[in-house]
Enzyme design. Structure first.
Site, PDB file in Angstrom:
ATOM      1  N   SER A 456      28.967  50.219  25.455  1.00 44.34           N
ATOM      2  CA  SER A 456      27.595  49.910  25.058  1.00 44.34           C
ATOM      3  C   SER A 456      26.697  50.090  26.276  1.00 44.34           C
ATOM      4  O   SER A 456      26.990  49.573  27.356  1.00 44.34           O
ATOM      5  CB  SER A 456      27.495  48.466  24.551  1.00 44.34           C
ATOM      6  OG  SER A 456      28.300  48.283  23.414  1.00 44.34           O
ATOM      7  N   CYS A 629      28.096  41.060  19.810  1.00 42.49           N
ATOM      8  CA  CYS A 629      28.808  42.072  20.578  1.00 42.49           C
ATOM      9  C   CYS A 629      29.954  41.426  21.344  1.00 42.49           C
ATOM     10  O   CYS A 629      29.744  40.450  22.073  1.00 42.49           O
ATOM     11  CB  CYS A 629      27.865  42.786  21.552  1.00 42.49           C
ATOM     12  SG  CYS A 629      28.666  44.090  22.519  1.00 42.49           S
ATOM     13  N   ASP A 674      28.707  44.987  17.139  1.00 46.17           N
ATOM     14  CA  ASP A 674      29.153  46.011  18.081  1.00 46.17           C
ATOM     15  C   ASP A 674      30.370  45.400  18.766  1.00 46.17           C
ATOM     16  O   ASP A 674      30.273  44.791  19.828  1.00 46.17           O
ATOM     17  CB  ASP A 674      28.055  46.326  19.098  1.00 46.17           C
ATOM     18  CG  ASP A 674      28.414  47.514  19.981  1.00 46.17           C
ATOM     19  OD1 ASP A 674      29.515  48.065  19.803  1.00 46.17           O
ATOM     20  OD2 ASP A 674      27.612  47.876  20.854  1.00 46.17           O
ATOM     21  N   TRP A 676      34.879  45.120  19.441  1.00 46.13           N
ATOM     22  CA  TRP A 676      36.120  45.852  19.685  1.00 46.13           C
ATOM     23  C   TRP A 676      37.290  44.908  19.442  1.00 46.13           C
ATOM     24  O   TRP A 676      37.155  43.686  19.510  1.00 46.13           O
ATOM     25  CB  TRP A 676      36.158  46.380  21.114  1.00 46.13           C
ATOM     26  CG  TRP A 676      35.939  45.326  22.161  1.00 46.13           C
ATOM     27  CD1 TRP A 676      36.871  44.488  22.700  1.00 46.13           C
ATOM     28  CD2 TRP A 676      34.692  44.984  22.791  1.00 46.13           C
ATOM     29  NE1 TRP A 676      36.295  43.660  23.635  1.00 46.13           N
ATOM     30  CE2 TRP A 676      34.952  43.940  23.715  1.00 46.13           C
ATOM     31  CE3 TRP A 676      33.385  45.481  22.683  1.00 46.13           C
ATOM     32  CZ2 TRP A 676      33.967  43.378  24.506  1.00 46.13           C
ATOM     33  CZ3 TRP A 676      32.399  44.918  23.466  1.00 46.13           C
ATOM     34  CH2 TRP A 676      32.683  43.882  24.369  1.00 46.13           C
TER      35      TRP A 676
END
Length: 677
Positions: A456, A629, A674, A676
């Site tokens: 990002s 995020c 956003d 992972w």
């Protein structure tokens, strides 16, 4: 009437002082001129005939370059495997399925949907026993991968009749995401709506668990169903089939050798926009500093110069970088296999009709391939172990490799424990199995491509037009087997010092991937940002942009940040910058959770629970946009549960209604992830 020199112009022919010839002279002159003219034109024409009548291969004017059906007819294929791939895994699975087809007397081809016209699906039944397979990964919040975007758009818009088309889908996703395997599910459902016949159930691969096991479990059931449907039989046990042949180049003066370029030869020497995944920009590293003040970890802030690249980005976008493997690992691989890593080679596809001529840019050296093109640090998949087993000299080692590559319960468990959980890469496997010594060219054929890493962007282009900032933690850990593994990209980036001793500037091959993680169109709209650790990266860009808007005299809505780290004096990232933004009134509220400064751990979700009413007011009355995020498996899920609580408590809704409320916010783009795994 006077006869004139044939070469005379009209004005000369009309002149009064033109000389006259006798009839004999004229005849003789004309004959000579005519003879010379014939000799000149017809002799030349005769000499040139062979050049123009050279036999060329017949080219059908009806065959479109992007027609996969025509290509299948021409090359005798009856199975096509399309892949939607962002990180290379779906492409790898597609290649394995295409290769499987040979075991059943069929011929398969893996295909990138971006390279073909998928409207041709309706013509697929023209081929006997034709089958279309789809290995489709889901990217981000239920989005198609970049190369499958056009296919997705076509499926949404088309009313094509796909009657007679037979298909099957294997989906790749991560169950920690809200839209688990959304792309695969959509393709499976939409093809059926258009009249296509599903010959085997949708496969759901979960990268949060064991994606490889999910795939081989689906695959072992899929092929028997195909055999039954088409009335064919397997030719027997899997055989090792080389897809590429080795060519060693001995010309010492070769100048067309790839040295790490992703696409065009010498693209790193002659940089030309536009820059993308196949043509990355070599960005100069201008800053590389450690962000954290203490602790064992190394968190870093890098700045990449994109001046004169014509690259544009927006806050929330991702920067992709192409890393290089550790030279020490590469050298160890060369030593253990007894190979000269500087040998110039090509691996040429034995299937001349394939679009994929080489597994990586060729010609190149083994050293370049193992450094820039091949993944040597991740645990190899089962198909790689199966192919390598034939090179194990010790029967027990060969048996273990074949067992781990099998679909038996014992084999799956062994593969999970010995390879996946122990994080054994190819070098570790070669070290632990001393009799396993494959030819280096076959190993290079089998290893997957080294993929770009996405980060990002931690900056706003409004403030930093000519640079892109990265915030990352350097990955290094000890495995169950006692080895120290290092993250490829983060350790490579860590070594990128702006000023090198040899005078050369450190560069990073990169490109920008657009994201849906966007600030609201109206600056007055409130935003709620939740991002512990390096999850703060996109929010640094968001806050910078809101500060810039405020400087332009624009009214800016409430800007609320929930940030988490371990300790204030250890890893509080961008501490001074955030304090200044709060002082300037850009950050309306800064909530920082220090997880390890008290007996019980405090995370961002705990601070959110202390401000439930305020968060509800921003969401309900202010139409705030929420951004999360970070870690999908734990943090993002916990944060979402807190929002369910808030909506249920202050919105007077049941749990089910609260879940539906958040889903609607997601659909409207007001709740963005956003994350992972």
């Amino acid at each position: 009437m006077a006869d004139v020199d044939p070469s005379a112009t009209a004005s000369q022919a009309g002149a009064e002082d033109v000389s006259l010839f006798s009839v004999t002279d004229v005849f003789l002159f004309s004959f000579i001129v005519g003879l010379m003219t014939y000799w000149f034109f017809f002799r030349k024409k005769k000499e040139e005939i062979p050049e123009f009548t050279k036999i060329q291969p017949p080219v059908s004017t009806n065959v479109k370059d992007n027609s996969f059906v025509e290509k299948m007819k021409k090359t005798g294929r009856n199975i096509v495997v399309f892949y939607g791939s962002q990180t290379g895994t779906a492409e790898e699975f597609a290649n394995r399925l295409a290769k499987d087809a040979h075991r059943y007397g069929m011929r398969g081809m893996a295909a990138d949907p971006e390279e073909y016209d998928l409207a041709d699906l309706s013509s697929l039944p023209e081929i006997d026993n034709a089958l279309a397979l789809f290995c489709m990964a889901t990217y981000g919040e239920g989005d198609p991968t970049d190369n499958a975007q056009d296919f997705y758009d076509w499926l949404q818009e088309t009313d094509a009749d796909l009657s007679g088309v037979k298909f099957a889908v294997f989906a790749l996703g991560n169950k920690t995401y809200e839209h688990f395997n959304a792309m695969g599910k959509y393709v499976d459902n939409r093809l059926e709506q258009l009249g296509a016949q599903r010959i085997f159930e949708l496969g759901l691969g979960d990268d949060d668990g064991n994606l490889e096991e999910d795939f081989i479990t689906w695959r072992e059931q899929f092929w028997p169903a195909v055999c039954e449907h088409f009335g064919v039989e397997a030719t027997g046990e899997e055989s090792s089939i080389r897809q590429y042949e080795l060519v060693v180049h001995t010309d010492e003066n070769m100048n067309k050798v790839y040295t790490g370029e992703m696409g065009r030869l010498k693209s790193y020497e002659n940089q030309k926009p536009p820059f993308d995944a196949k043509n990355p920009f070599l960005a100069t590293v201008t800053t590389n500093r450690k962000l954290n003040q203490g602790g064992e970890r190394h968190l870093m802030h890098l700045e990449l110069d994109i001046s004169n690249s014509k690259i544009r980005y927006e806050s929330g976008d991702h920067v992709a970088v192409y890393p290089a493997n550790d030279p020490t690992l590469v050298n160890q691989l060369g030593e253990i296999l007894g190979a000269d890593l500087d040998t110039v080679i090509s691996l040429n596809n034995l299937d001349e009709e394939s679009n994929k001529k080489h597994p990586f840019p060729c010609p190149t050296t083994y050293r370049t391939a193992l450094t820039y093109y091949l993944d040597i640090t991740n645990p190899p998949r089962t198909n790689v172990l199966y192919e390598l087993a034939q090179y194990a000299g010790e029967p027990l080692e060969q048996e273990q490799l074949r067992k781990m590559a099998s679909s038996s319960g014992e084999g799956k468990e062994l593969y999970l424990n010995w390879v996946v959980e122990a994080r054994r890469n190819i070098l570790a496997i070669l070290q632990d199995y001393p009799s396993l010594r494959p030819p280096i060219d076959h190993l290079c054929e089998l290893l997957p491509r080294l993929q770009a890493r996405y980060y990002s962007i931690a900056s706003s282009s409004k403030v930093h037009t000519n640079s892109i900032h990265i915030c990352a933690v350097v990955v290094e850990y000890e495995t169950k087997a006692g080895r120290v593994n290092k993250g490829v990209a983060t350790n490579w980036l860590r070594a990128k010092e702006p000023a090198l001793e040899n005078g050369h500037k450190a560069t990073v091959p990169m490109f920008v991937r657009k994201s849906q993680f966007r600030l609201p169109f109206k600056p007055t709209t409130p935003v709620i940002m939740i991002g512990p650790g390096t999850g703060i990266a996109p929010f640094v860009g968001f806050i910078q942009e809101r500060a810039w808007l405020k400087e332009q005299g624009k009214e800016v809505g409430e800007t609320v940040l929930y940030y988490g780290c371990r300790r204030a004096n250890e890893d509080y990232l961008y501490r001074e910058e955030l304090a200044q933004f709060q002082k300037d009134g850009v950050l309306s509220q800064l909530n920082v959770a220090f997880s390890r400064e008290q007996p019980h751990k405090v995370y961002v979700q705990h601070l959110m629970k202390q401000n439930k009413e305020h968060l509800w007011r921003l969401m309900h009355e202010g139409s705030a946009h929420v951004y999360v995020c970070g870690d999908a498996r734990n943090m993002a899920r916990e944060v979402q549960n807190v929002f369910y609580e808030i909506v249920s408590e202050f919105g007077g809704m049941s749990q089910a209604q609260a879940v539906d409320f958040i889903k609607k916010l997601m659909a409207k783009g007001r709740y963005s992830l956003d994350v992972w795994s």
